[in-house]
Scaffold this motif. Structure first.
Motif, short mmCIF file in Angstrom:
data_model
loop_
_atom_site.label_atom_id
_atom_site.label_comp_id
_atom_site.label_asym_id
_atom_site.label_seq_id
_atom_site.Cartn_x
_atom_site.Cartn_y
_atom_site.Cartn_z
N VAL A 184 32.63 60.33 58.29
CA VAL A 184 32.04 59.12 57.71
C VAL A 184 33.03 57.96 57.75
O VAL A 184 32.67 56.84 58.11
N LYS A 185 34.26 58.26 57.38
CA LYS A 185 35.27 57.21 57.35
C LYS A 185 35.48 56.61 58.74
O LYS A 185 35.50 55.39 58.91
N ARG A 186 35.62 57.46 59.73
CA ARG A 186 35.82 56.98 61.10
C ARG A 186 34.59 56.21 61.59
O ARG A 186 34.71 55.19 62.29
N MET A 187 33.42 56.67 61.20
CA MET A 187 32.20 55.98 61.61
C MET A 187 32.11 54.60 60.97
O MET A 187 31.74 53.62 61.62
N LEU A 188 32.49 54.50 59.69
CA LEU A 188 32.45 53.22 59.00
C LEU A 188 33.48 52.24 59.55
O LEU A 188 33.21 51.04 59.63
N ILE A 189 34.65 52.75 59.92
CA ILE A 189 35.66 51.88 60.53
C ILE A 189 35.11 51.29 61.82
O ILE A 189 35.24 50.08 62.09
N LEU B 185 29.33 49.69 52.48
CA LEU B 185 30.70 49.21 52.67
C LEU B 185 31.42 49.10 51.33
O LEU B 185 32.62 49.39 51.23
N GLN B 186 30.68 48.68 50.32
CA GLN B 186 31.25 48.61 48.97
C GLN B 186 31.70 49.99 48.50
O GLN B 186 32.79 50.15 47.93
N LYS B 187 30.89 50.99 48.76
CA LYS B 187 31.21 52.35 48.36
C LYS B 187 32.44 52.86 49.11
O LYS B 187 33.26 53.61 48.55
N ALA B 188 32.57 52.46 50.37
CA ALA B 188 33.73 52.87 51.15
C ALA B 188 35.02 52.28 50.58
O ALA B 188 36.06 52.95 50.53
N GLU C 280 35.54 51.56 47.44
CA GLU C 280 35.82 52.32 46.22
C GLU C 280 36.48 53.66 46.52
O GLU C 280 37.40 54.08 45.83
N ARG C 281 36.03 54.30 47.59
CA ARG C 281 36.50 55.65 47.87
C ARG C 281 37.84 55.67 48.60
O ARG C 281 38.69 56.51 48.32
N TRP C 282 38.06 54.76 49.53
CA TRP C 282 39.26 54.81 50.37
C TRP C 282 40.12 53.56 50.22
O TRP C 282 40.70 53.07 51.19
N TYR C 283 40.19 53.03 48.99
CA TYR C 283 40.94 51.79 48.76
C TYR C 283 42.41 51.90 49.15
O TYR C 283 43.06 50.90 49.45
N GLY C 284 42.95 53.12 49.12
CA GLY C 284 44.36 53.30 49.43
C GLY C 284 44.65 53.58 50.90
O GLY C 284 45.78 53.92 51.25
N GLU C 285 43.63 53.41 51.75
CA GLU C 285 43.80 53.66 53.19
C GLU C 285 43.51 52.37 53.96
O GLU C 285 42.34 52.07 54.25
N PRO C 286 44.55 51.62 54.29
CA PRO C 286 44.34 50.33 54.97
C PRO C 286 43.57 50.45 56.29
O PRO C 286 42.88 49.51 56.67
N ALA C 287 43.68 51.58 56.97
CA ALA C 287 42.96 51.75 58.23
C ALA C 287 41.46 51.64 58.00
O ALA C 287 40.71 51.26 58.92
N CYS C 288 41.01 51.93 56.79
CA CYS C 288 39.59 51.83 56.45
C CYS C 288 39.26 50.50 55.77
O CYS C 288 38.28 49.85 56.10
N THR C 289 40.07 50.10 54.80
CA THR C 289 39.75 48.90 54.03
C THR C 289 39.92 47.61 54.83
O THR C 289 39.13 46.67 54.66
N THR C 290 40.93 47.55 55.71
CA THR C 290 41.18 46.31 56.44
C THR C 290 39.99 45.89 57.30
O THR C 290 39.57 44.73 57.25
N PRO C 291 39.41 46.78 58.13
CA PRO C 291 38.25 46.36 58.93
C PRO C 291 37.06 45.92 58.07
O PRO C 291 36.36 44.96 58.43
N ILE C 292 36.84 46.61 56.95
CA ILE C 292 35.71 46.25 56.09
C ILE C 292 35.94 44.90 55.42
O ILE C 292 35.03 44.05 55.37
N LEU C 293 37.15 44.66 54.92
CA LEU C 293 37.45 43.37 54.29
C LEU C 293 37.40 42.24 55.31
O LEU C 293 36.93 41.14 55.01
N LYS C 294 37.87 42.51 56.54
CA LYS C 294 37.80 41.48 57.58
C LYS C 294 36.36 41.17 57.95
O LYS C 294 36.02 40.01 58.26
N LEU C 295 35.51 42.18 57.93
CA LEU C 295 34.09 41.94 58.18
C LEU C 295 33.52 41.04 57.11
O LEU C 295 32.79 40.07 57.41
#
Length: 523
Positions: free
Chosen positions: A139-144, A178-181, A183-198
């Protein structure tokens, strides 16, 4: 090419290019350098409108528009064999692809839905897995990947109609994912950075694309979603505690800088009436401003200026806040206001013109606000006004905290920023003289006594022969300048300042033995 391949016209050349691009994307998916350079070439081809009109007629392009899935283009997959950093190329791919789509899209919502179908399937899969709570890594890789795809699509949608199609597709079903992602992976920049940039890209009102119809609440709905995401990320990221020097930027400061960029775009985008939130008891605006403060206080002043992306997002955001939301600034707690003013002071002398210009503009808004409030002090309004009360709060803070706004330590009087600006004008290569002149006039009018001390300091530091010349320069600086901050008066001062800078420079080097000093009165 005509000799080797038998190509005789430009359309044939484009067909050859596009066939090669599709071949590379289909069969070199595991070779990041090839994919990266191929997509950059595709992106370059998709920039010009005349070229786009020719490209959309090519079969290879039609194939890409209808088959942008991992089945045909393996680099769009989420296999563990692909590094998460390799997903960056997907943004470039979808930017180019969406430009091609836009050529004949018009208002065809069905065509847009068909184009988005692969992403729809992916999001539905994510929703199902989230609900069943398994295969979280997939899921994480798919969301990224989805976040990077959507950022590329959003970047290319520069019209009101096309952007509205994307927003309707995302809200209300997929933005909460994306909001849920976050919440769940806030400590993983590889996940949060693409979502925040979006989210930051979605907040950009480029080409007035976010000017929704008067009957549409979409502008407010979009801001509410951004507010939730920024608040969630801000609160969660602060729970990480202290981080090492090599971790603090990738783990924390980079995400904060993106949040600030998104908030700045929202505040300056002119598509949200922020007064509506307070009027109807909606706390999303207040919440995001509080999240801004919390994140800011967790960052040292040195880090604000050391990390360029952070400083170039924070200071323009502060400029927006001082321009349109001074009521928020005046209601800040004294330690927070002290932090903000000190950050302005330290940013004034930076070599980055974006930062220094934003600092000058922010200071100008604050000084102008104070000057106008003081000018009204002698008048007795018929009724108490909230703006007057806010001005009194800021003025009271300044009187109680004279140790504000000096560039080294918090040890100087509030208006000693004047010395910083005067040093910049007189002794440095000032590249943003116009920006510096605007707050300087307000500071002079607010504290003429201190300006007189600065003037005397500079004049007395020179030889007797130069003192009269410098005294005349200062008289000329204020010639024709009135006791107000009207645009006409500001422009007159700016013109005088240009002449002042030139004349002072000539006077100081006239004998070939210039001793540069500074105007730090307390050193």
């Amino acid at each position: 090419m005509s000799e080797v391949l038998g190509i005789t016209d430009d359309n044939h050349v484009l067909e050859t290019f596009m066939t090669k691009i599709v071949t590379n994307l289909k069969y070199w998916g595991r070779c990041e350098p090839v994919i990266s350079r191929t997509l950059q070439f595709l992106n370059d081809l998709s920039v010009g409108y005349i070229l786009l009109k020719k490209l959309v007629k090519i079969d290879a392009v039609k194939f890409m528009l209808k088959n942008h899935t991992s089945e045909h283009f393996p680099f769009l997959g989420i296999s563990d064999s692909y590094s998460l950093s390799d997903f960056r190329c997907r943004t470039t791919f979808y930017t180019a692809l969406t430009r091609l789509l836009m050529v004949d899209l018009g208002e065809d919502e069905d065509e847009f839905e068909n184009f988005m179908l692969p992403l729809t399937v992916s999001f539905e899969t994510v929703l199902q897995i989230f609900n069943n709570n398994f295969k979280q890594e997939d899921v994480k890789r798919m969301l990224i990947g989805l976040a990077r795809d959507l950022r590329g699509i959003a970047f290319a949608l520069n019209t009101k109609t096309s952007y509205a199609m994307l927003f309707d597709w995302m809200y209300p079903t997929y933005l909460p994912v994306l909001q849920k992602a976050i919440e769940r992976w806030y400590g993983e920049p590889a996940c949060t950075t693409p979502i925040l940039k979006l989210m930051a890209e979605l907040m950009q009102n480029r080409s007035q694309r976010l000017n929704f119809d008067v009957s549409s609440p979409n502008g407010i709905l979009l801001f509410r979603e951004a507010s939730k995401m920024i608040c969630t990320y801000g609160n969660q990221i602060l729970s990480l505690g202290s981080l090492s020097k090599d971790q603090i930027y990738p783990m924390k400061l980079k995400g904060i800088s993106i949040c600030y960029s998104a908030l700045k775009s929202a505040l300056c985008g002119n598509y949200v009436s922020f007064g509506v939130f307070k009027l109807y008891g909606d706390n999303h605006f207040d919440n995001v401003l509080q999240a801004f403060v919390k994140m800011l206080l967790s960052v040292s002043h040195s880090d604000l200026l050391q990390y360029r992306k952070l400083s170039q997002s924070y200071y323009p955001l502060l400029e927006c806040l001082t321009q349109d939301h001074m009521s928020f600034i005046t209601n800040l707690e004294p330690p927070v206001l002290l932090y903000v003013l000190t950050s302005i002071s330290e940013g004034l002398t930076t070599l980055d013109t974006i930062v220094s210009s934003s600092c000058c503009t922010s200071l100008d808004y604050i000084v102008t606000y104070l000057f106008k409030h003081i000018a009204k002090e002698g008048k007795k309004p018929l009724r108490s006004r909230e703006a007057t009360q806010a001005g009194q709060r800021l003025l009271h803070f300044m009187q109680q905290n004279p140790d504000v706004l000096q560039q080294q330590e918090i040890k100087q009087e509030a208006f000693e920023m004047m010395s910083v600006l005067m040093n910049t004008i007189v002794f440095e290569d000032c590249r943003n003289q116009w920006s510096v002149s605007r707050p300087l006039l307000g500071l002079i009018l607010l504290n003429e006594k201190y300006f007189s001390e600065l003037r005397a300091s500079l004049i007395n530091s020179q030889s007797l022969r130069k003192q009269e010349v410098l005294a005349q320069c200062f008289r000329n600086l204020m010639e024709g300048v009135e006791q107000n901050l009207s645009i006409k008066n500001r422009d007159r001062f700016t013109q005088n300042l240009s002449v002042f800078r030139r004349d002072v420079a000539e006077a100081l080097r006239s004998d070939g033995n210039t001793e540069l000093c500074n105007l730090d009165m307390m050193s």
